[in-house]
Design an enzyme around this catalytic site. Structure first.
Site, PDB file in Angstrom:
ATOM      1  N   ALA A 281       0.869  -1.280  -0.123  1.00  0.00           N
ATOM      2  CA  ALA A 281      -0.036   0.022  -0.063  1.00  0.00           C
ATOM      3  C   ALA A 281       0.875   1.419  -0.016  1.00  0.00           C
ATOM      4  O   ALA A 281       0.755   2.364  -0.746  1.00  0.00           O
ATOM      5  CB  ALA A 281      -0.703  -0.030   1.144  1.00  0.00           C
TER       6      ALA A 281
ATOM      7  N   GLU B 116      -8.785 -20.384  -5.173  1.00  0.00           N
ATOM      8  CA  GLU B 116      -8.899 -20.546  -3.545  1.00  0.00           C
ATOM      9  C   GLU B 116     -10.157 -20.417  -3.123  1.00  0.00           C
ATOM     10  O   GLU B 116     -10.983 -20.301  -3.941  1.00  0.00           O
ATOM     11  CB  GLU B 116      -7.921 -19.242  -3.232  1.00  0.00           C
ATOM     12  CG  GLU B 116      -6.633 -19.087  -3.465  1.00  0.00           C
ATOM     13  CD  GLU B 116      -5.759 -17.986  -3.025  1.00  0.00           C
ATOM     14  OE1 GLU B 116      -6.307 -17.278  -2.367  1.00  0.00           O
ATOM     15  OE2 GLU B 116      -4.567 -17.925  -3.185  1.00  0.00           O
TER      16      GLU B 116
ATOM     17  N   HIS C 240      -6.687 -17.721   9.407  1.00  0.00           N
ATOM     18  CA  HIS C 240      -6.546 -18.419   8.193  1.00  0.00           C
ATOM     19  C   HIS C 240      -6.414 -20.059   8.686  1.00  0.00           C
ATOM     20  O   HIS C 240      -5.758 -20.391   9.746  1.00  0.00           O
ATOM     21  CB  HIS C 240      -4.838 -18.223   7.665  1.00  0.00           C
ATOM     22  CG  HIS C 240      -4.742 -18.860   6.324  1.00  0.00           C
ATOM     23  ND1 HIS C 240      -4.664 -20.234   6.034  1.00  0.00           N
ATOM     24  CD2 HIS C 240      -4.757 -18.136   5.043  1.00  0.00           C
ATOM     25  CE1 HIS C 240      -4.573 -20.237   4.820  1.00  0.00           C
ATOM     26  NE2 HIS C 240      -4.621 -19.158   4.199  1.00  0.00           N
TER      27      HIS C 240
ATOM     28  N   ARG D 122     -13.121 -18.847   4.002  1.00  0.00           N
ATOM     29  CA  ARG D 122     -12.202 -19.149   5.253  1.00  0.00           C
ATOM     30  C   ARG D 122     -12.837 -19.376   6.597  1.00  0.00           C
ATOM     31  O   ARG D 122     -12.511 -19.775   7.425  1.00  0.00           O
ATOM     32  CB  ARG D 122     -11.286 -18.024   5.294  1.00  0.00           C
ATOM     33  CG  ARG D 122      -9.975 -18.234   4.837  1.00  0.00           C
ATOM     34  CD  ARG D 122      -9.031 -17.176   4.865  1.00  0.00           C
ATOM     35  NE  ARG D 122      -8.169 -17.366   3.528  1.00  0.00           N
ATOM     36  CZ  ARG D 122      -7.326 -16.585   3.157  1.00  0.00           C
ATOM     37  NH1 ARG D 122      -7.199 -15.459   4.028  1.00  0.00           N
ATOM     38  NH2 ARG D 122      -6.683 -16.879   2.111  1.00  0.00           N
TER      39      ARG D 122
ATOM     40  N   HIS E  35      -4.807 -13.994  11.234  1.00  0.00           N
ATOM     41  CA  HIS E  35      -3.964 -13.613   9.888  1.00  0.00           C
ATOM     42  C   HIS E  35      -4.360 -12.320   9.015  1.00  0.00           C
ATOM     43  O   HIS E  35      -3.324 -11.743   8.653  1.00  0.00           O
ATOM     44  CB  HIS E  35      -4.740 -14.948   8.726  1.00  0.00           C
ATOM     45  CG  HIS E  35      -4.262 -14.676   7.396  1.00  0.00           C
ATOM     46  ND1 HIS E  35      -2.934 -15.063   6.886  1.00  0.00           N
ATOM     47  CD2 HIS E  35      -5.110 -14.521   6.268  1.00  0.00           C
ATOM     48  CE1 HIS E  35      -2.695 -14.838   5.429  1.00  0.00           C
ATOM     49  NE2 HIS E  35      -3.856 -14.628   5.218  1.00  0.00           N
TER      50      HIS E  35
ATOM     51  N   ARG F 154     -13.088 -11.443   4.555  1.00  0.00           N
ATOM     52  CA  ARG F 154     -12.382 -11.212   3.264  1.00  0.00           C
ATOM     53  C   ARG F 154     -12.257 -12.341   2.442  1.00  0.00           C
ATOM     54  O   ARG F 154     -11.700 -13.199   3.013  1.00  0.00           O
ATOM     55  CB  ARG F 154     -10.926 -10.246   3.469  1.00  0.00           C
ATOM     56  CG  ARG F 154     -10.172 -10.163   2.520  1.00  0.00           C
ATOM     57  CD  ARG F 154      -8.797  -9.945   2.661  1.00  0.00           C
ATOM     58  NE  ARG F 154      -8.030 -10.807   3.364  1.00  0.00           N
ATOM     59  CZ  ARG F 154      -6.989 -11.916   3.150  1.00  0.00           C
ATOM     60  NH1 ARG F 154      -6.674 -11.476   1.613  1.00  0.00           N
ATOM     61  NH2 ARG F 154      -6.484 -12.503   3.843  1.00  0.00           N
TER      62      ARG F 154
HETATM   63  P1  FAD Z   1       2.187  -4.429   5.045  1.00  0.00           P
HETATM   64  O1  FAD Z   1       2.637  -5.021   4.073  1.00  0.00           O
HETATM   65  O2  FAD Z   1       2.267  -5.186   6.369  1.00  0.00           O
HETATM   66  O3  FAD Z   1       3.255  -2.971   5.409  1.00  0.00           O
HETATM   67  C1  FAD Z   1       3.072  -2.422   6.851  1.00  0.00           C
HETATM   68  C2  FAD Z   1       4.265  -1.474   6.951  1.00  0.00           C
HETATM   69  O4  FAD Z   1       4.028  -0.309   7.851  1.00  0.00           O
HETATM   70  C3  FAD Z   1       5.527  -2.230   7.108  1.00  0.00           C
HETATM   71  O5  FAD Z   1       6.670  -1.489   6.532  1.00  0.00           O
HETATM   72  C4  FAD Z   1       5.724  -1.526   8.620  1.00  0.00           C
HETATM   73  O6  FAD Z   1       7.139  -1.730   9.012  1.00  0.00           O
HETATM   74  C5  FAD Z   1       5.101  -0.471   8.764  1.00  0.00           C
HETATM   75  N1  FAD Z   1       4.813   0.032   9.954  1.00  0.00           N
HETATM   76  C6  FAD Z   1       3.928  -0.639  10.884  1.00  0.00           C
HETATM   77  N2  FAD Z   1       3.737   0.173  11.845  1.00  0.00           N
HETATM   78  C7  FAD Z   1       4.782   1.238  11.900  1.00  0.00           C
HETATM   79  C8  FAD Z   1       5.057   2.359  12.713  1.00  0.00           C
HETATM   80  N3  FAD Z   1       4.412   2.521  13.964  1.00  0.00           N
HETATM   81  N4  FAD Z   1       5.906   3.272  12.441  1.00  0.00           N
HETATM   82  C9  FAD Z   1       6.625   3.136  10.951  1.00  0.00           C
HETATM   83  N5  FAD Z   1       6.207   2.083  10.326  1.00  0.00           N
HETATM   84  C10 FAD Z   1       5.402   1.223  10.355  1.00  0.00           C
HETATM   85  N6  FAD Z   1      -3.353 -11.220   0.715  1.00  0.00           N
HETATM   86  C11 FAD Z   1      -3.655 -11.355  -0.651  1.00  0.00           C
HETATM   87  O7  FAD Z   1      -4.349 -10.608  -1.338  1.00  0.00           O
HETATM   88  N7  FAD Z   1      -2.883 -12.380  -1.211  1.00  0.00           N
HETATM   89  C12 FAD Z   1      -2.339 -13.391  -0.540  1.00  0.00           C
HETATM   90  O8  FAD Z   1      -1.886 -14.540  -1.162  1.00  0.00           O
HETATM   91  C13 FAD Z   1      -1.911 -13.296   0.981  1.00  0.00           C
HETATM   92  N8  FAD Z   1      -1.220 -14.099   1.453  1.00  0.00           N
HETATM   93  C14 FAD Z   1      -0.742 -13.763   2.807  1.00  0.00           C
HETATM   94  C15 FAD Z   1       0.110 -14.498   3.520  1.00  0.00           C
HETATM   95  C16 FAD Z   1       0.432 -14.156   4.776  1.00  0.00           C
HETATM   96  C17 FAD Z   1       1.453 -15.062   5.419  1.00  0.00           C
HETATM   97  C18 FAD Z   1       0.103 -12.917   5.239  1.00  0.00           C
HETATM   98  C19 FAD Z   1       0.813 -12.641   6.664  1.00  0.00           C
HETATM   99  C20 FAD Z   1      -0.713 -12.068   4.504  1.00  0.00           C
HETATM  100  C21 FAD Z   1      -1.262 -12.644   3.309  1.00  0.00           C
HETATM  101  N9  FAD Z   1      -2.088 -11.742   2.594  1.00  0.00           N
HETATM  102  C22 FAD Z   1      -2.358 -11.926   1.446  1.00  0.00           C
HETATM  103  C23 FAD Z   1      -2.535 -10.401   3.273  1.00  0.00           C
HETATM  104  C24 FAD Z   1      -1.826  -9.419   2.587  1.00  0.00           C
HETATM  105  O9  FAD Z   1      -0.453  -9.630   2.626  1.00  0.00           O
HETATM  106  C25 FAD Z   1      -1.508  -7.898   3.432  1.00  0.00           C
HETATM  107  O10 FAD Z   1      -2.884  -7.593   3.732  1.00  0.00           O
HETATM  108  C26 FAD Z   1      -1.117  -6.988   2.561  1.00  0.00           C
HETATM  109  O11 FAD Z   1       0.333  -7.116   2.462  1.00  0.00           O
HETATM  110  C27 FAD Z   1      -0.818  -5.675   3.667  1.00  0.00           C
HETATM  111  O12 FAD Z   1      -0.125  -4.593   2.995  1.00  0.00           O
HETATM  112  P2  FAD Z   1       0.116  -3.273   3.456  1.00  0.00           P
HETATM  113  O13 FAD Z   1       0.699  -2.435   2.632  1.00  0.00           O
HETATM  114  O14 FAD Z   1      -1.238  -2.761   4.092  1.00  0.00           O
HETATM  115  O15 FAD Z   1       0.844  -3.721   4.972  1.00  0.00           O
HETATM  116  C1  SIN Z   2      -3.119 -17.737   1.166  1.00  0.00           C
HETATM  117  O1  SIN Z   2      -2.343 -17.770   0.266  1.00  0.00           O
HETATM  118  O2  SIN Z   2      -3.590 -18.858   1.377  1.00  0.00           O
HETATM  119  C2  SIN Z   2      -3.403 -16.593   1.455  1.00  0.00           C
HETATM  120  C3  SIN Z   2      -4.017 -15.631   0.834  1.00  0.00           C
HETATM  121  C4  SIN Z   2      -4.804 -14.490   1.542  1.00  0.00           C
HETATM  122  O3  SIN Z   2      -4.720 -14.408   2.670  1.00  0.00           O
HETATM  123  O4  SIN Z   2      -5.692 -13.824   0.705  1.00  0.00           O
END
Ligand code: FAD
Ligand code: SIN
Length: 542
Positions: free
Chosen positions: A14, A116, A244, A292, A353, A388
């Site tokens: 994001a 999925e 999850h 899920r 998750h 979700r």
């Molecule tokens: P993040 O990628 O978590 O980034 C958060 C950032 O904020 C990090 O850089 C962190 O250090 C920073 N931050 C947090 N707090 C602070 C602070 N106080 N000060 C400064 N920096 C801070 N989704 C899918 O759509 N498909 C998938 O296949 C999938 N698989 C997944 C598998 C796993 C194991 C996990 C954990 C999640 C998965 N998800 C999946 C969910 C998805 O990955 C996440 O929802 C998404 O990547 C979140 O992105 P983001 O940019 O919002 O946050």
């Molecule tokens: C997974 O790969 O099962 C995670 C997918 C997701 O969290 O959207």
């Protein structure tokens, strides 16, 4: 002290998507990106299954993806937002491909599309079983090429600055809260600095660490949500924590659990109980590929009936070569702990998750606080509703990063106006952080033990299945933890551990509060005292 036009907090999909777009649009302005950890340590990096997007125009359609998202969301999705995300998705996915992200292809050059739970068509684009790592790599590479992005690691954002810091009274019913930047703990100097910005984007990710077992890395402590709540902004639907169904079970392990992607069930993996029975058919006609919430509850029920700490995932019937081609990371991880997936069953159990709720935004990512945007997992845009749909979050993050970009471009084009400060003089007007009267905490155990207690109580009382007594007990214990931690906070110099504990207690409180208000069972929130869905369809806004 730094002053910037555009401040981005978080370096996952994001934050980086937004930063790239803003930097490109405003080559003369600096975009400051901050993260509390190493650049790529994010939930994004761990995403496995892939990104749900309509790209097979023969068999799939926007209507089908919309319908699947609405069904999973169990009556609580904002239909307008679902349509926006699904329809704008393909364009955003093309952009990240242009920035260098790779997705697996068939021999004929067409993209491979995974299946999925909850999806009616195969539409998940992926890169082996490390899709998130590949997307994060591409984004970071692109960010480093962009000259006007300053990317700062190991800076922990403590709080957002509002008129409260100028002495104005701000409370929950204040409608004109404004954001002027943030206070940041610089982990290299251990000093708190103020960063002043015209526009701030929170992209701080999820909160899985509030629970004892989670697929999330240690950064996922809900900081953004806690900060907004403290600043009297709106958060909503925090009770919808997605577990999850299939995290790898390793006896005695705490913290981040290794994920066995849902795509494994999409390719034919079968869940079995202690007796070897393929139990999902007892629970839902979609069996192992039900949404899920249903699969996680079914596993929870089997574990309770059989007194086990996990169930099994059976992949023994897979073609081994095909399995290792699609899931090399899972294959290697299992082998490293003595599990050969072609002969052995994989022990799996549900783990926290994904946070479906979060900072409430409008359809442009604007939070309830002026000049403060939120996108990605920390936000609540209305896409996910009560549950979700798998692989919709990477998509949402990109679509909303783009929408935040469009809206903040307009905001920046207007001259900065505030009812409380004059931008020209802002540096003098906003006070420095006041650390007076604080000293180094004498015992880390005051923090580490409270964290363990928090994670235990959230897992045991506010997990997959809830009831009123458990929620009341959780709230009483949270009250005590909150009181003790606030005392420690007001007398101690801050550390990341203390800040995260404080944020996680706030997030725990918001989850329990949302769960307590929701007198029904819907999507991910299942309360045995109210097993039915209420006729009143509402978001719980706190
Ligand atoms: P993040 O990628 O978590 O980034 C958060 C950032 O904020 C990090 O850089 C962190 O250090 C920073 N931050 C947090 N707090 C602070 C602070 N106080 N000060 C400064 N920096 C801070 N989704 C899918 O759509 N498909 C998938 O296949 C999938 N698989 C997944 C598998 C796993 C194991 C996990 C954990 C999640 C998965 N998800 C999946 C969910 C998805 O990955 C996440 O929802 C998404 O990547 C979140 O992105 P983001 O940019 O919002 O946050
Ligand atoms: C997974 O790969 O099962 C995670 C997918 C997701 O969290 O959207």
């Amino acid at each position: 002290m730094q002053q910037t036009d555009i401040l981005v907090i978080g370096s996952g999909i994001a934050g980086l998507t937004y930063a790239l777009k803003m930097a490109d649009q405003f080559p003369d302005k600096k975009v400051l990106v901050m993260t509390k950890a190493a650049a790529d340590e994010t939930n994004t990096k761990y995403a496995q299954g892939g990104i749900a997007v309509v790209n097979d125009w023969e068999n799939d359609s926007f209507e089908k993806h919309i319908e699947d998202t609405l069904i999973a969301g169990d009556g609580l999705c904002n239909e307008e937002v679902v349509e926006i995300v699904v329809k704008e998705g393909p364009e955003r996915v093309n952009e990240i491909i242009e920035w260098g992200a790779r997705f697996d292809k068939e021999k004929d050059g067409d993209y491979k599309r995974g299946m999925e739970g909850g999806h009616s068509e195969s539409r998940i684009l992926h890169y082996k079983d490390v899709t998130g790592k590949e997307m994060e790599r591409a984004l970071i590479d692109a960010v480093y090429k962009q000259k006007n992005i300053e990317f700062v690691q190991h800076c922990f954002v403590v709080d957002i600055i509002t008129q409260h810091h100028l002495g104005y009274l701000v409370h929950k019913s204040t409608t004109d809260v404004e954001c002027f930047g943030v206070y940041v703990l610089n982990l290299a100097t251990n000093k708190i600095e103020k960063i002043l910005s015209k526009i701030t984007l929170l992209a701080t990710g999820g909160n899985g660490q509030v629970y004892r077992t989670t697929t999330n890395p240690s950064i996922a402590t809900g900081d953004g949500v806690a900060m907004v709540y403290r600043a009297k902004g709106r958060v909503e639907n925090m009770e919808f924590i997605q577990f999850h169904p299939t995290a790898l079970y390793e006896a005695g392990a705490r913290g981040q659990a290794f994920l066995i992607t849902e795509a494994v069930r999409g390719d034919g993996g079968i869940l079995r109980n202690k007796h070897g029975e393929a139990f999902m058919e007892k629970y839902d006609e979609r069996k192992d590929l039900a949404p899920r919430d249903i699969v996680a509850r079914a596993i929870d029920s089997e574990m309770k009936i059989n007194g086990t700490e996990h169930v099994w995932l059976d992949c023994r019937h897979f073609d081994k070569e095909k399995f290792t081609e699609h899931f090399p990371n899972i294959y290697a991880k299992c082998l490293s702990i003595g599990i050969d997936i072609s002969k052995d069953l994989i022990p799996v159990a549900p783990a926290a998750h994904y946070s479906c709720g979060g900072i409430k935004t409008d359809e442009w990512g604007q939070s309830s606080i002026k000049n403060l945007y939120a996108c990605g997992e920390c936000s609540s845009t209305g896409l996910h509703g009560a549950n979700r749909l798998a692989s919709n979050s990477l998509l949402e993050a990109m679509v909303f990063a783009h929408r935040c970009f469009l809206d903040s471009t307009n905001t920046l084009a207007e001259s900065f106006t505030s009812s409380f400060v004059n931008w020209e003089n802002i540096e003098k007007e906003i006070p420095d952080w006041n650390a007076g009267g604080t000293s180094e905490p004498k015992e880390m155990i005051l923090i580490t033990q409270s964290l363990k207690e928090l994670q235990l109580l959230m897992s045991d009382y506010v997990g997959i299945v809830r009831n009123d007594i458990r929620l009341q007990r959780a709230m009483r214990r949270l009250d005590l933890l909150w009181e003790e931690t606030e005392k420690l906070y007001s007398s101690s110099t801050v550390s990341p551990q203390l800040l995260e504990l404080r944020n996680m207690i706030t997030v725990g409180y918001l989850i329990v509060k949302g769960a307590t208000f929701r007198k029904e069972s819907r999507g991910l929130h299942f309360n045995t005292d109210y097993p039915e869905k209420s006729r009143l369809v509402q978001n719980i806004v706190l």
